[in-house]
Design a protein around this motif. Sequence first.
Motif, PDB file in Angstrom:
ATOM      1  N   LEU A 138       0.815  -1.221   0.000  1.00 44.79           N
ATOM      2  CA  LEU A 138       0.000   0.000   0.000  1.00 44.79           C
ATOM      3  C   LEU A 138       0.843   1.264   0.000  1.00 44.79           C
ATOM      4  N   ALA A 139       2.038   1.206   0.597  1.00 44.40           N
ATOM      5  CA  ALA A 139       2.878   2.402   0.691  1.00 44.40           C
ATOM      6  C   ALA A 139       3.384   2.882  -0.665  1.00 44.40           C
ATOM      7  N   SER A 140       3.135   2.104  -1.715  1.00 41.86           N
ATOM      8  CA  SER A 140       3.521   2.538  -3.065  1.00 41.86           C
ATOM      9  C   SER A 140       2.459   3.409  -3.727  1.00 41.86           C
ATOM     10  N   LEU A 141       1.423   3.789  -2.981  1.00 42.59           N
ATOM     11  CA  LEU A 141       0.325   4.568  -3.561  1.00 42.59           C
ATOM     12  C   LEU A 141       0.828   5.873  -4.191  1.00 42.59           C
ATOM     13  N   GLN A 142       0.119   6.281  -5.248  1.00 43.20           N
ATOM     14  CA  GLN A 142       0.544   7.445  -6.031  1.00 43.20           C
ATOM     15  C   GLN A 142      -0.526   8.522  -6.155  1.00 43.20           C
ATOM     16  N   MET A 143      -1.691   8.363  -5.581  1.00 44.25           N
ATOM     17  CA  MET A 143      -2.690   9.413  -5.698  1.00 44.25           C
ATOM     18  C   MET A 143      -2.174  10.663  -5.004  1.00 44.25           C
ATOM     19  N   ARG A 144      -2.046  11.723  -5.755  1.00 50.90           N
ATOM     20  CA  ARG A 144      -1.364  12.908  -5.270  1.00 50.90           C
ATOM     21  C   ARG A 144      -2.331  13.896  -4.634  1.00 50.90           C
ATOM     22  N   CYS A 145      -1.806  14.633  -3.670  1.00 49.19           N
ATOM     23  CA  CYS A 145      -2.572  15.679  -3.005  1.00 49.19           C
ATOM     24  C   CYS A 145      -1.667  16.901  -2.902  1.00 49.19           C
ATOM     25  N   ASP A 146      -1.995  17.947  -3.625  1.00 50.08           N
ATOM     26  CA  ASP A 146      -1.165  19.149  -3.696  1.00 50.08           C
ATOM     27  C   ASP A 146      -1.745  20.269  -2.853  1.00 50.08           C
ATOM     28  N   ASP A 147      -0.869  20.993  -2.192  1.00 49.71           N
ATOM     29  CA  ASP A 147      -1.259  22.149  -1.393  1.00 49.71           C
ATOM     30  C   ASP A 147      -1.491  23.338  -2.317  1.00 49.71           C
ATOM     31  N   ALA A 148      -2.743  23.794  -2.390  1.00 50.67           N
ATOM     32  CA  ALA A 148      -3.091  24.916  -3.260  1.00 50.67           C
ATOM     33  C   ALA A 148      -3.300  26.201  -2.471  1.00 50.67           C
ATOM     34  N   GLY A 149      -2.681  26.278  -1.312  1.00 49.50           N
ATOM     35  CA  GLY A 149      -2.790  27.488  -0.506  1.00 49.50           C
ATOM     36  C   GLY A 149      -3.883  27.377   0.536  1.00 49.50           C
ATOM     37  N   ASP A 150      -5.111  27.648   0.122  1.00 52.24           N
ATOM     38  CA  ASP A 150      -6.222  27.588   1.080  1.00 52.24           C
ATOM     39  C   ASP A 150      -7.023  26.292   0.975  1.00 52.24           C
ATOM     40  N   HIS A 151      -6.561  25.337   0.131  1.00 54.47           N
ATOM     41  CA  HIS A 151      -7.235  24.052   0.021  1.00 54.47           C
ATOM     42  C   HIS A 151      -6.266  23.033  -0.579  1.00 54.47           C
ATOM     43  N   TRP A 152      -6.719  21.764  -0.616  1.00 54.97           N
ATOM     44  CA  TRP A 152      -5.955  20.683  -1.221  1.00 54.97           C
ATOM     45  C   TRP A 152      -6.570  20.316  -2.562  1.00 54.97           C
ATOM     46  N   VAL A 153      -5.720  19.871  -3.502  1.00 52.28           N
ATOM     47  CA  VAL A 153      -6.182  19.375  -4.801  1.00 52.28           C
ATOM     48  C   VAL A 153      -5.724  17.924  -4.940  1.00 52.28           C
ATOM     49  N   ILE A 154      -6.663  17.024  -5.225  1.00 50.00           N
ATOM     50  CA  ILE A 154      -6.409  15.586  -5.183  1.00 50.00           C
ATOM     51  C   ILE A 154      -6.695  14.970  -6.543  1.00 50.00           C
ATOM     52  N   THR A 155      -5.705  14.226  -7.065  1.00 54.25           N
ATOM     53  CA  THR A 155      -5.834  13.600  -8.382  1.00 54.25           C
ATOM     54  C   THR A 155      -5.250  12.193  -8.338  1.00 54.25           C
ATOM     55  N   GLY A 156      -6.006  11.225  -8.868  1.00 51.53           N
ATOM     56  CA  GLY A 156      -5.515   9.854  -8.915  1.00 51.53           C
ATOM     57  C   GLY A 156      -6.664   8.867  -8.931  1.00 51.53           C
ATOM     58  N   GLN A 157      -6.338   7.608  -8.662  1.00 54.95           N
ATOM     59  CA  GLN A 157      -7.339   6.540  -8.727  1.00 54.95           C
ATOM     60  C   GLN A 157      -7.217   5.625  -7.521  1.00 54.95           C
ATOM     61  N   LYS A 158      -8.344   5.234  -6.984  1.00 55.31           N
ATOM     62  CA  LYS A 158      -8.416   4.207  -5.958  1.00 55.31           C
ATOM     63  C   LYS A 158      -9.248   3.040  -6.496  1.00 55.31           C
ATOM     64  N   THR A 159      -9.014   1.854  -5.949  1.00 54.25           N
ATOM     65  CA  THR A 159      -9.811   0.699  -6.350  1.00 54.25           C
ATOM     66  C   THR A 159     -10.243  -0.084  -5.122  1.00 54.25           C
ATOM     67  N   TRP A 160     -11.292  -0.906  -5.289  1.00 49.90           N
ATOM     68  CA  TRP A 160     -11.914  -1.662  -4.198  1.00 49.90           C
ATOM     69  C   TRP A 160     -12.475  -0.721  -3.126  1.00 49.90           C
ATOM     70  N   THR A 161     -12.885   0.488  -3.542  1.00 48.52           N
ATOM     71  CA  THR A 161     -13.482   1.440  -2.597  1.00 48.52           C
ATOM     72  C   THR A 161     -14.940   1.038  -2.353  1.00 48.52           C
ATOM     73  N   SER A 162     -15.139   0.200  -1.348  1.00 53.75           N
ATOM     74  CA  SER A 162     -16.467  -0.352  -1.073  1.00 53.75           C
ATOM     75  C   SER A 162     -17.473   0.745  -0.770  1.00 53.75           C
ATOM     76  N   GLY A 163     -18.596   0.703  -1.474  1.00 55.23           N
ATOM     77  CA  GLY A 163     -19.684   1.636  -1.223  1.00 55.23           C
ATOM     78  C   GLY A 163     -19.428   3.054  -1.680  1.00 55.23           C
ATOM     79  N   ALA A 164     -18.432   3.266  -2.514  1.00 57.53           N
ATOM     80  CA  ALA A 164     -18.111   4.629  -2.949  1.00 57.53           C
ATOM     81  C   ALA A 164     -19.284   5.284  -3.663  1.00 57.53           C
ATOM     82  N   GLN A 165     -20.068   4.477  -4.397  1.00 53.02           N
ATOM     83  CA  GLN A 165     -21.178   5.045  -5.164  1.00 53.02           C
ATOM     84  C   GLN A 165     -22.301   5.560  -4.276  1.00 53.02           C
ATOM     85  N   TYR A 166     -22.307   5.149  -2.981  1.00 49.55           N
ATOM     86  CA  TYR A 166     -23.347   5.585  -2.059  1.00 49.55           C
ATOM     87  C   TYR A 166     -22.819   6.541  -0.985  1.00 49.55           C
ATOM     88  N   SER A 167     -21.531   6.794  -0.985  1.00 47.39           N
ATOM     89  CA  SER A 167     -20.905   7.473   0.145  1.00 47.39           C
ATOM     90  C   SER A 167     -20.962   8.989   0.056  1.00 47.39           C
TER      91      SER A 167
END
Length: 401
Positions: free
Chosen positions: A143-172
């Motif tokens: 898991l520590a090889s994950l690559q989904m990035r989260c960049d500091d945009a000053g007053d917020h974070w910007v998140i780009t990437g892919q996750k898999t096996w995210t149970s219930g994501a469509q309802y969350s």
Amino acid sequence: MADFGSDLELEDFRAEARAWLEANFPKSLAGKGALASAEISVDNPELKAWRKTIGAKGWATPTWPAEYGGGGLSPHQARVLAQEMAKIGAFNPMMFGMGVTMIGPTILDYGTEAQKAKHIPPIVRGDAQWCVGYSEPNAGSDLASLQMRCDDAGDHWVITGQKTWTSGAQYSDWCGALVRTDFTAKKHDGISFMLIDMHQPAIEPRPIALIAGASPFCETFFTEATAPKDALLGELNGGWSVGKRLLQHERASQTGASGGGRATPLQDIAKRYVGVDDKGHLADPDLRTRLTRHLMDSKIHGLTLARAVAESKGASGATNAASVLKNSATHVAQTRSELTLEIMGGQGLGWDGEGFTREEIESVRGWLGGKAMSIYGGSVEIQNNIISKRILGLPDNTQST
């Protein structure tokens, strides 16, 4: 929180719990806890009413602090409540969601007061559904090889990437995700834990079909999704510790501690399908031996779980012992499924149609779905590594990168 532990106080609480359950638990849902997420539609009015009632009472999270809406019960009282629920086939409808089993306890461990006040009450009431963003296409067991990035945009974070096996994501409504916030650090040191609002067009969950029919899993895409600065749970670049703690909570929830109503004793199913001899014993002596061994394993697992709960310290009690119990629970559950299908014979192979009872169809689908237990929440092999290194103290023969 007072520790109500005397026999008299516990018996008084037992009477209170029994009366409350009698007045509030819908009898039509008795024994259906293990099937609540699949058999009972989320639009079922009695299930919705039960979720609302037990959530308002705080007993869906019985030992969580009352100041956040939890039950504020002692571990002794919570055990009594679980016993009384089991007697009538009642179940905790929140224990099939990740808010109660994983995210909530982790927020209680690491969250600021503002984060607890914002997120814990909706979890307790069942008003907010959560998913967990961990695995990626190239970061599963590692898991520590994950690559989904989260960049500091000053007053917020910007998140780009892919996750898999995210149970219930469509309802969350929310996702607790591990993201990479420092690509220059060692892989374990550049990870942070973010609390991400799922209601934004930059996030797209895509359900993944499974062999058992119903599928909770998704692959989820984040394309410049945003999160406020206070979405960071724990320290910046300290997410690996937070993430490991969540996994401990997850494994603890998969040991059988949550209950789920009464299941038909396997020996009763066997007598019904296989038959008995003139002494009332199962007619198949080999099956009788294997069934007895399974019942012994199940009893041993239950006793070990009870001992671990009694010995646990702190509010959560999540420890490395959860790895032992997770593997034990997997073995017991999968063995029961295998034996059930063998006992049912040809009737245990039905997928649909009038020639099969509902119990038979549920058994074969449960058998197929249960194969995933060896993988989710950390595979059997990962748990064995944890047991060998952290519990038994065996040497680590692997080389870290």
